[in-house]
Design a protein around this motif. Structure first.
Motif, mmCIF file in Angstrom:
data_model
loop_
_atom_site.group_PDB
_atom_site.id
_atom_site.type_symbol
_atom_site.label_atom_id
_atom_site.label_comp_id
_atom_site.label_asym_id
_atom_site.label_seq_id
_atom_site.Cartn_x
_atom_site.Cartn_y
_atom_site.Cartn_z
ATOM 1 N N ALA A 10 -18.542 6.965 -3.896
ATOM 2 C CA ALA A 10 -19.767 6.554 -4.614
ATOM 3 C C ALA A 10 -19.519 5.362 -5.511
ATOM 4 C CB ALA A 10 -20.322 7.734 -5.428
ATOM 5 N N GLN B 64 -38.244 8.093 -12.204
ATOM 6 C CA GLN B 64 -38.075 7.340 -13.447
ATOM 7 C C GLN B 64 -37.804 5.866 -13.157
ATOM 8 O OE1 GLN B 64 -37.975 6.332 -17.214
ATOM 9 N NE2 GLN B 64 -38.224 8.486 -16.765
ATOM 10 N N SER C 174 -23.653 11.111 1.647
ATOM 11 C CA SER C 174 -24.267 10.541 0.444
ATOM 12 C C SER C 174 -23.280 9.752 -0.414
ATOM 13 C CB SER C 174 -24.864 11.657 -0.412
ATOM 14 O OG SER C 174 -25.953 12.242 0.247
ATOM 15 N N LEU C 175 -22.014 10.167 -0.414
ATOM 16 C CA LEU C 175 -21.062 9.547 -1.333
ATOM 17 C C LEU C 175 -20.130 8.556 -0.646
ATOM 18 C CD1 LEU C 175 -20.053 12.645 -3.476
ATOM 19 C CD2 LEU C 175 -21.931 11.045 -3.811
ATOM 20 N N LYS D 186 -30.303 5.585 -1.978
ATOM 21 C CA LYS D 186 -30.698 6.748 -1.188
ATOM 22 C C LYS D 186 -31.684 7.605 -1.990
ATOM 23 C CE LYS D 186 -29.032 10.245 1.950
ATOM 24 N NZ LYS D 186 -28.196 11.397 2.165
ATOM 25 N N LEU D 187 -31.406 7.788 -3.277
ATOM 26 C CA LEU D 187 -32.350 8.539 -4.131
ATOM 27 C C LEU D 187 -33.732 7.887 -4.078
ATOM 28 C CD1 LEU D 187 -30.305 9.287 -7.416
ATOM 29 C CD2 LEU D 187 -30.871 10.859 -5.589
ATOM 30 N N PHE E 263 -25.786 5.203 -3.204
ATOM 31 C CA PHE E 263 -26.220 6.526 -3.673
ATOM 32 C C PHE E 263 -27.553 6.394 -4.405
ATOM 33 C CE2 PHE E 263 -26.077 10.803 -5.034
ATOM 34 C CZ PHE E 263 -26.421 10.854 -6.375
ATOM 35 N N HIS E 264 -27.669 5.433 -5.315
ATOM 36 C CA HIS E 264 -28.928 5.226 -6.042
ATOM 37 C C HIS E 264 -30.047 4.850 -5.080
ATOM 38 C CE1 HIS E 264 -25.951 4.065 -9.323
ATOM 39 N NE2 HIS E 264 -26.574 5.103 -9.824
ATOM 40 N N MET F 248 -28.235 -0.120 -12.740
ATOM 41 C CA MET F 248 -27.894 1.295 -12.542
ATOM 42 C C MET F 248 -26.395 1.551 -12.390
ATOM 43 S SD MET F 248 -30.970 2.901 -10.281
ATOM 44 C CE MET F 248 -31.485 1.542 -9.266
ATOM 45 N N GLU G 90 -35.734 8.386 -0.801
ATOM 46 C CA GLU G 90 -36.247 9.738 -0.557
ATOM 47 C C GLU G 90 -37.437 10.082 -1.441
ATOM 48 O OE1 GLU G 90 -35.069 11.845 1.654
ATOM 49 O OE2 GLU G 90 -33.032 11.200 2.150
ATOM 50 N N ASN H 43 -32.923 7.275 -16.951
ATOM 51 C CA ASN H 43 -32.029 8.012 -16.061
ATOM 52 C C ASN H 43 -32.169 7.390 -14.686
ATOM 53 O OD1 ASN H 43 -34.064 9.511 -14.394
ATOM 54 N ND2 ASN H 43 -34.595 10.351 -16.407
ATOM 55 N N HIS H 44 -31.358 7.838 -13.732
ATOM 56 C CA HIS H 44 -31.357 7.185 -12.424
ATOM 57 C C HIS H 44 -32.104 7.980 -11.367
ATOM 58 C CE1 HIS H 44 -27.578 4.933 -13.967
ATOM 59 N NE2 HIS H 44 -28.693 4.412 -14.409
ATOM 60 N N LEU H 45 -32.914 8.924 -11.811
ATOM 61 C CA LEU H 45 -33.740 9.658 -10.853
ATOM 62 C C LEU H 45 -34.820 8.713 -10.331
ATOM 63 C CD1 LEU H 45 -34.013 13.004 -12.804
ATOM 64 C CD2 LEU H 45 -32.597 12.512 -10.813
ATOM 65 N N MET I 7 -16.680 4.590 -6.951
ATOM 66 C CA MET I 7 -15.501 4.796 -7.802
ATOM 67 C C MET I 7 -14.259 4.588 -6.931
ATOM 68 S SD MET I 7 -16.727 5.594 -10.697
ATOM 69 C CE MET I 7 -18.311 4.855 -10.582
ATOM 70 N N HIS J 192 -18.614 11.219 3.953
ATOM 71 C CA HIS J 192 -19.639 12.043 3.316
ATOM 72 C C HIS J 192 -20.920 11.245 3.359
ATOM 73 C CE1 HIS J 192 -21.887 14.193 0.177
ATOM 74 N NE2 HIS J 192 -21.031 15.187 0.332
#
Lengths: 484, 87
Positions: free
Chosen positions: A388, A220, A419-420, A241-242, A238-239, A189, A245, A215-217, A390, A417
């Motif tokens: 995130a 999926q 999430s990031l 955490k998605l 970040f991934h 990812m 949830e 995709n990274h949802l 970067m 932050h």
């Protein structure tokens, strides 16, 4: 040696095994064929040994095949993130004296700078090549595989050169603990522009399969993992955490390892993930100049903030910047020594022996060991920002803000932050006080949007009358605590 | 009261600047954002854009294929979530 030969070896061992799963399955045999076709095309366009070739593409099987094709020609891969602005990408193209660039889009400035468009196998992409490149003999003796900028741009960062032999040392050291093998299917990812050596190359060298999710949802990704029987997840917090949830009943029964990298993992995300899937997240500590010296494979929930023990082939020591002669301080700057260390910085050229005294690399991160030898990252000494995953320097933002005619000086700084990890803000001192601060702030913001990758743009700009400085007159920077 | 048409226009404008999305099709309210190539980086930029523009961070639990089916679906979610900012 050449990393392309390692892929050929994997192909001989497992020709029919899937190497990459994306829209379709691509076997090792099919991948090596694709690599050879692209390599031939690159050769026709004049790519030779020691040339540097830029890649400005999103993740795809073609990205992987292209990288190996560049190596097959004895040339060097220069990844350029698609998030960068045109100016940021052009800075890299010019300063690294690229022979060619393969890009997902037109480069409007390319022709001005002697890069001509071409056609052929690259009909889905844009290909630019230069007839003449300025010789640069400083690097001639190096068997360069990668040239990557630590923050993706040249400004305030240095190009990290990794030779083929170095990458092999790095992946061999990491695999003593990761044990990637032919039974593994890695769910990928991350951005290939930022992660490729102790990952993509490691996996393909050891006969594993790499699955690129559509995709990274979370839905999926979980469906893909269950369908393809993924064994390892390699992602940013970040991934993860998605995923944590996600409200479906899908699980991670086939997964043996979940690796979090690129930025620090918060206890909140780690706990939520464990609660959802009953699998702990393994934090990994990696730096482009070093490789992967620490992975938290023990990963009990109680050690969430730790990056684990030092890998067998590496050594880590801490040096207290306030008391450098103290031996074994409780906390200090992390120094690392081991195989696969950076070969050189590109420009100004600085070889390994001058970067590291006695082989020790100063990371700029602050750490501490617990009584069991687990390392935690507790802060940083250097200015590098991480949003995130970067990474970049605040000076990149300040150099843009300071271009505004009314700005005297500025400082940009991160805020926590959830999430990031971090987001940026900035404070600005004007040359003269003004009654039009709001308009000036809008202009500065537009300047940032025109010249900086989106994640670097400050979310808030404030006009102030003073900015704290150190005794030596440098901007005094503060960073939020890491690992919260 | 949030203006749906304005939100959709702002979202179309946002996505139209993302060069890694499918360049062969114009972004409209009906564009399937997943099929157009929505990736993690664009998603992060979108979340920051929404936070700045509409004042809240979309919780990760709401980031499903459904919300990205098209810009109409995304704007509906933004309005619903904005009305319920106790998320």
């Amino acid at each position: 040696m050449n990393l392309y030969e390692l892929l050929r070896h994997s192909t001989k061992e497992h020709p029919e095994k899937p190497a990459i799963i994306a829209d379709k399955k691509i076997t090792y045999k099919e991948l090596i064929y694709e690599v050879s076709m692209i390599a031939e095309e690159l050769h026709k366009f004049g790519i030779e040994k020691k040339n540097r070739v830029g890649i400005i593409l999103s993740n795809s099987p073609f990205y992987i095949a292209l990288s190996y094709a560049i190596w097959a020609n004895g040339a060097c891969v220069v990844p350029i993130s698609t998030d960068l602005t045109e100016k940021e990408a052009l800075d890299i193209i010019l300063s690294t004296n690229l022979k060619a660039v393969i890009s997902h889009k037109q480069l409007p400035y390319a022709q001005v700078n002697n890069l001509k468009p071409a056609d052929g196998l690259f009909h889905d992409y844009y290909y630019f090549y230069s007839h003449e490149i300025t010789p640069n003999h400083a690097h001639d003796h190096l068997n360069m595989a990668f040239l990557r900028f630590t923050s993706g741009t040249t400004s305030a960062s240095k190009g990290v050169i990794l030779c083929h032999e170095t990458v092999l040392e790095r992946i061999s050291a990491a695999n003593k603990v990761l044990k990637i093998n032919t039974n593994d299917n890695i769910i990928w990812m991350l951005s290939m522009a930022h992660h490729f050596t102790v990952s993509i190359v490691l996996y393909l060298t050891n006969g594993a399969t790499i699955t690129l999710c559509k995709n990274h949802l979370a839905g999926q990704v979980l469906e893909t993992i269950n369908r393809e029987k993924g064994t390892i997840i390699y992602a940013t917090p970040f991934h993860l955490k998605l995923l944590s949830e996600n409200l479906s009943s899908l699980n991670l029964a086939s997964i043996r390892l979940v690796i979090s990298t690129a930025m620090s993992l918060s206890a909140n995300i780690a706990e939520k993930f464990y609660s959802r899937f009953s699998i702990p997240i393994t934090q990994a500590y990696g730096i482009i100049e070093i490789g992967l010296p620490c992975i938290n494979l023990d990963a009990p929930p109680g050690k969430i903030n730790s990056v684990g023990k030092v890998l067998p082939d590496y050594e880590i020591k801490l040096i207290d910047p306030n008391n450098p002669h103290e031996t074994n301080p409780k906390k200090g700057e992390i120094f690392v020594r081991g195989p696969g260390m950076i070969d050189a910085y590109y420009s100004p050229f600085k070889p390994r022996n001058l970067i590291m005294k006695d082989g020790w690399f100063a990371t700029g991160d602050l750490g501490q060991f617990d009584e069991e030898g687990n390392l935690s990252i507790i802060g940083r000494k250097k200015d590098l920002i991480n949003i995130a995953g970067m990474k970049f320097f605040p000076q990149e933002i300040e150099s843009i803000i300071n271009k505004h005619e009314l700005v005297k000086e500025s400082i940009s700084y991160p805020l926590r932050h959830d999430s990031l990890g971090e987001i940026m803000q900035a404070k600005v001192i004007l040359k003269e006080t003004s009654a039009h601060n709001e308009a000036i702030i809008r202009e500065i913001m537009q300047l940032c949007k025109n010249n900086l990758a989106p994640y670097k743009i400050p979310r808030k700009i404030e006009i102030v009358t003073t900015i704290p400085k150190t005794f030596s007159g440098k901007l005094k920077r503060h960073y939020p605590a890491i690992g919260m | 009261m949030m203006d749906r048409v304005k939100i959709e226009q702002e979202l179309v404008e946002f996505f139209s600047t993302k060069e890694t999305l499918d360049p062969t099709s114009l972004i409209s309210e009906d564009t399937n954002l997943i099929e157009a190539g929505l990736d993690s980086m664009i998603m992060i930029e979108l979340l920051l854009f929404i936070e700045e523009k509409y004042g809240f961070w979309i919780p990760e639990a709401y980031l499903t294929e459904e919300i990205f089916k098209n810009i109409k679906a995304l704007s509906t979610s933004i309005i619903e979530l904005s009305n319920n900012k106790n998320i």
